[in-house]
Enzyme design. Structure first.
Site, short mmCIF file in Angstrom:
data_model
loop_
_atom_site.label_atom_id
_atom_site.label_comp_id
_atom_site.label_asym_id
_atom_site.label_seq_id
_atom_site.Cartn_x
_atom_site.Cartn_y
_atom_site.Cartn_z
N TRP A 130 11.45 -45.36 2.18
CA TRP A 130 10.85 -46.69 2.01
C TRP A 130 9.42 -46.76 2.52
O TRP A 130 8.72 -47.74 2.29
CB TRP A 130 11.67 -47.75 2.78
N LYS A 154 16.66 -43.44 -7.10
CA LYS A 154 17.27 -44.34 -6.13
C LYS A 154 16.28 -44.64 -5.02
O LYS A 154 16.06 -43.83 -4.12
CB LYS A 154 18.55 -43.75 -5.52
N GLY A 205 13.32 -38.19 2.91
CA GLY A 205 13.99 -39.00 3.93
C GLY A 205 14.14 -38.20 5.21
O GLY A 205 13.38 -37.25 5.46
N GLU A 227 12.23 -33.26 1.36
CA GLU A 227 11.01 -33.54 2.12
C GLU A 227 11.41 -34.42 3.29
O GLU A 227 11.77 -35.59 3.10
CB GLU A 227 9.98 -34.24 1.24
N LEU A 228 11.35 -33.88 4.50
CA LEU A 228 12.02 -34.53 5.62
C LEU A 228 11.01 -34.94 6.70
O LEU A 228 9.83 -35.07 6.42
CB LEU A 228 13.10 -33.57 6.16
N CYS A 261 5.42 -40.08 7.43
CA CYS A 261 6.03 -38.78 7.74
C CYS A 261 5.02 -37.91 8.47
O CYS A 261 5.39 -37.09 9.30
CB CYS A 261 6.53 -38.09 6.48
N GLU A 358 11.62 -37.22 16.36
CA GLU A 358 10.76 -38.08 15.54
C GLU A 358 10.88 -39.53 16.02
O GLU A 358 11.99 -40.04 16.19
CB GLU A 358 11.17 -37.99 14.06
P1 NAD Z 1 16.93 -41.87 5.22
O1 NAD Z 1 17.30 -40.42 5.34
O2 NAD Z 1 17.63 -42.84 6.07
O3 NAD Z 1 17.11 -42.38 3.72
C1 NAD Z 1 16.43 -41.76 2.63
C2 NAD Z 1 17.18 -42.05 1.34
O4 NAD Z 1 18.44 -41.39 1.37
C3 NAD Z 1 17.48 -43.53 1.10
O5 NAD Z 1 17.26 -43.83 -0.25
C4 NAD Z 1 18.96 -43.63 1.48
O6 NAD Z 1 19.63 -44.69 0.83
C5 NAD Z 1 19.47 -42.29 0.98
N1 NAD Z 1 20.73 -41.82 1.58
C6 NAD Z 1 21.24 -42.11 2.80
N2 NAD Z 1 22.40 -41.43 3.00
C7 NAD Z 1 22.61 -40.70 1.88
C8 NAD Z 1 23.63 -39.78 1.47
N3 NAD Z 1 24.66 -39.47 2.27
N4 NAD Z 1 23.54 -39.20 0.26
C9 NAD Z 1 22.48 -39.46 -0.55
N5 NAD Z 1 21.50 -40.33 -0.22
C10 NAD Z 1 21.56 -40.94 0.98
O7 NAD Z 1 15.34 -41.91 5.49
P2 NAD Z 1 14.40 -43.20 5.50
O8 NAD Z 1 14.65 -44.00 6.73
O9 NAD Z 1 14.43 -43.87 4.19
O10 NAD Z 1 12.96 -42.50 5.61
C11 NAD Z 1 12.39 -42.12 6.84
C12 NAD Z 1 12.39 -40.61 6.97
O11 NAD Z 1 11.77 -40.03 5.81
C13 NAD Z 1 11.57 -40.12 8.15
O12 NAD Z 1 12.27 -39.07 8.77
C14 NAD Z 1 10.29 -39.60 7.50
O13 NAD Z 1 9.62 -38.62 8.25
C15 NAD Z 1 10.82 -39.05 6.21
N6 NAD Z 1 9.78 -38.94 5.20
C16 NAD Z 1 9.35 -37.69 4.84
C17 NAD Z 1 8.34 -37.55 3.92
C18 NAD Z 1 7.83 -36.18 3.52
O14 NAD Z 1 7.03 -36.10 2.61
N7 NAD Z 1 8.24 -35.11 4.19
C19 NAD Z 1 7.76 -38.68 3.32
C20 NAD Z 1 8.23 -39.94 3.69
C21 NAD Z 1 9.24 -40.06 4.63
#
Ligand code: NAD
Length: 481
Positions: A130, A154, A205, A227-228, A261, A358
């Site tokens: 998000w 999604k 995520g 991408e985490l 991120c 983080e």
């Molecule tokens: P999150 O892992 O909570 O959620 C990410 C997505 O995964 C959401 O759409 C969520 O609904 C979905 N999801 C959750 N559980 C799932 C499952 N079991 N199976 C499939 N999908 C599932 O992360 P967030 O809070 O949305 O984002 C923040 C994180 O993202 C931070 O750690 C940030 O560093 C990282 N991020 C990384 C980058 C990059 O380019 N490396 C860019 C942006 C954000």
């Protein structure tokens, strides 16, 4: 139903029906049926759709920015920056895709020709975060669509309305409904999407969710990119312009309320300039205006997710218990919504969660180091490896340091920066795979290897001139058209 609430005050702003396993399965079947026709369109047709999408982003940018501010709490100027920053990414993909995916002959001799073509993967899932929904979404869905894939997108449950808007804009631009579909919901919807017969998953995520996805998807042998998160360090050397380095790093740590991120999350400062840097840095942070994200002068808004406040409170308590010195902030703000003061600590070390885990919020630890070797050792002492930066006037010194740091992107005298022309990737727990650059276009295709022997080749083996005379006998490939 999903209730979307404004993070600045907690007020509900929309109720959105969510997808379930049955509707996600139907969406996947529609994608499968639509994909061959989409891939069979000339590339120029797909480029024209994405050009119209770009025009719509420009036309609607004020409305889209206002929605982003209401839905994720991004300060309005930064929401506009995200939409403006989307344009060069779109331009890069629009300009680079044809050349990147053009069929290539890589060898030709004695009647034997070797070539590479790029075929779309098929139907791919794009599960998104998000914090920058336009950036992290477009890094995936734009090259995926241009390469001839169907996308099941999604958006995060915290950026649902923005995700639906992206779908509306793409459809109005000519991308067929079944070629790009928005799946609405939280983690359950994401998990149900992964259970479908898809050909690839592109996820942005957290590490925790990425690890779950890797376990679920690994045995299926489909393309997977994750991408985490990050715990991105920066090192300030003893030869810097202290005020300039402090201003750059304060912005890198606190922009988007620290929810990038590639936010700077750890700062190491050479002991010769430590005290001056800390004073200048705290001055910068205290100058940031915290407040209503819809207000033009706001720099720090609310956190998007209420749950992150507990993470930050725990990091503050742990750092204080272990002897860190609090220089600014440190508390949740007593107001409705998800507010946390911009927070600065010094006298920190790697026993503290603040320097290991983080934070994803407006909080930073500053640690004094004796020399470059100690800085490099500490920068590498992390489970993550997304970005790392160094501030120095000496280019050779910067290069020496950055060459020894394990990170997907490295910065000299800058931070918190992404370029569409460079690959965006992480090492260690920051993920696998990449987006952006020409690699991030090829990532949405399967390279096919063609070994083509002309009918007369055996007879004329060794006679190169004959091979080139008969070039017209080769079959033409039309994978990505
Ligand atoms: P999150 O892992 O909570 O959620 C990410 C997505 O995964 C959401 O759409 C969520 O609904 C979905 N999801 C959750 N559980 C799932 C499952 N079991 N199976 C499939 N999908 C599932 O992360 P967030 O809070 O949305 O984002 C923040 C994180 O993202 C931070 O750690 C940030 O560093 C990282 N991020 C990384 C980058 C990059 O380019 N490396 C860019 C942006 C954000």
């Amino acid at each position: 139903m999903l209730t979307v609430a404004n993070p600045a005050n907690g007020a509900p702003i929309a109720e959105v029906p969510t997808d379930d396993a049955a509707s996600i399965s139907r969406a996947c079947r529609r994608s499968r049926a639509a994909q061959p026709n989409w891939a069979a369109e000339p590339l120029e047709h797909r480029l024209a759709c994405l050009r119209r999408f770009r025009e719509a982003v420009v036309r609607d940018s004020e409305r889209l920015a206002a929605l982003l501010t209401t839905e994720v709490g991004k300060p309005i100027r930064q929401a506009r920056n995200e939409l403006t920053g989307l344009l060069p990414r779109l331009d890069f993909f629009l300009e680079a895709t044809a050349a990147t995916l053009a069929p290539r002959t890589v060898h030709e001799a004695d009647g034997m020709r070797e070539r590479i073509t790029h075929e779309p993967l098929g139907v791919v899932a794009n599960i998104s975060a998000w914090n920058y929904p336009y950036f992290v979404g477009a890094n995936v869905f734009v090259p995926a669509l241009l390469a001839g894939n169907c996308v099941l997108y999604k958006p995060s449950e915290y950026a649902t309305l923005t995700g639906i808007e992206i779908g509306n804009l793409l459809h109005a631009a000519g991308v067929p409904q079944d070629v790009f579909q928005v799946i609405v919901g939280g983690g359950d919807a994401g998990a149900a999407l992964l259970a479908q017969p898809i050909d690839g998953v592109f996820f942005t995520g957290s590490y925790a969710t990425g690890a779950r996805i890797a376990q679920a998807v690994g045995p299926r042998m489909i393309r997977m990119q994750l991408e985490l998160g990050g715990k991105d360090p920066a090192y300030v050397c003893d030869d810097v312009d202290v005020a300039a380095a402090a201003a750059s790093l304060a912005d890198g740590a606190m922009y988007n309320t620290g929810q990038s991120c590639c936010s700077v999350e750890r700062i190491y400062v050479h002991e010769a300039v430590h005290d001056a840097f800390v004073a200048a840095f705290v001055g910068e942070v205290k100058g940031f205006r915290v407040g209503d994200p819809a207000d033009e002068s706001t720099y720090i808004g609310p956190l998007t997710r209420a749950a992150q406040i507990e993470v930050l409170q725990a990091q503050v308590a742990d750092a204080q218990a272990r002897g860190a010195r609090l220089l600014a902030g440190g508390r949740r703000l007593a107001a409705p919504g998800n507010w946390f003061e911009p927070t600065v600590f010094c006298d920190v070390d790697h026993d503290m969660a603040l320097m290991r885990d983080e934070s994803f919020g407006p909080i930073i630890g500053i640690q004094k180091v004796a020399d470059d070797a100690e800085a490099v050792r500490l920068m590498n002492d992390s489970e993550y490896g997304l970005t790392a930066g160094v501030y120095t006037k000496d280019a050779a010194r910067a290069e020496r340091i950055l060459a020894r740091v394990g990170a997907g992107s490295v910065y000299w005298n800058c931070c918190d920066r992404v370029s569409p022309r460079l690959p965006w990737s992480g090492v260690k727990r920051s993920g696998i795979g990449l987006t952006l650059s020409t690699y991030g276009i090829e990532a949405f295709t399967r390279p096919k290897a063609w070994h083509l022997r002309a009918p007369w080749a055996r007879r004329r083996a060794g006679r190169t001139a004959a091979a080139s005379r008969s070039a017209s006998c080769w079959p033409a490939s039309r994978s990505v058209r």
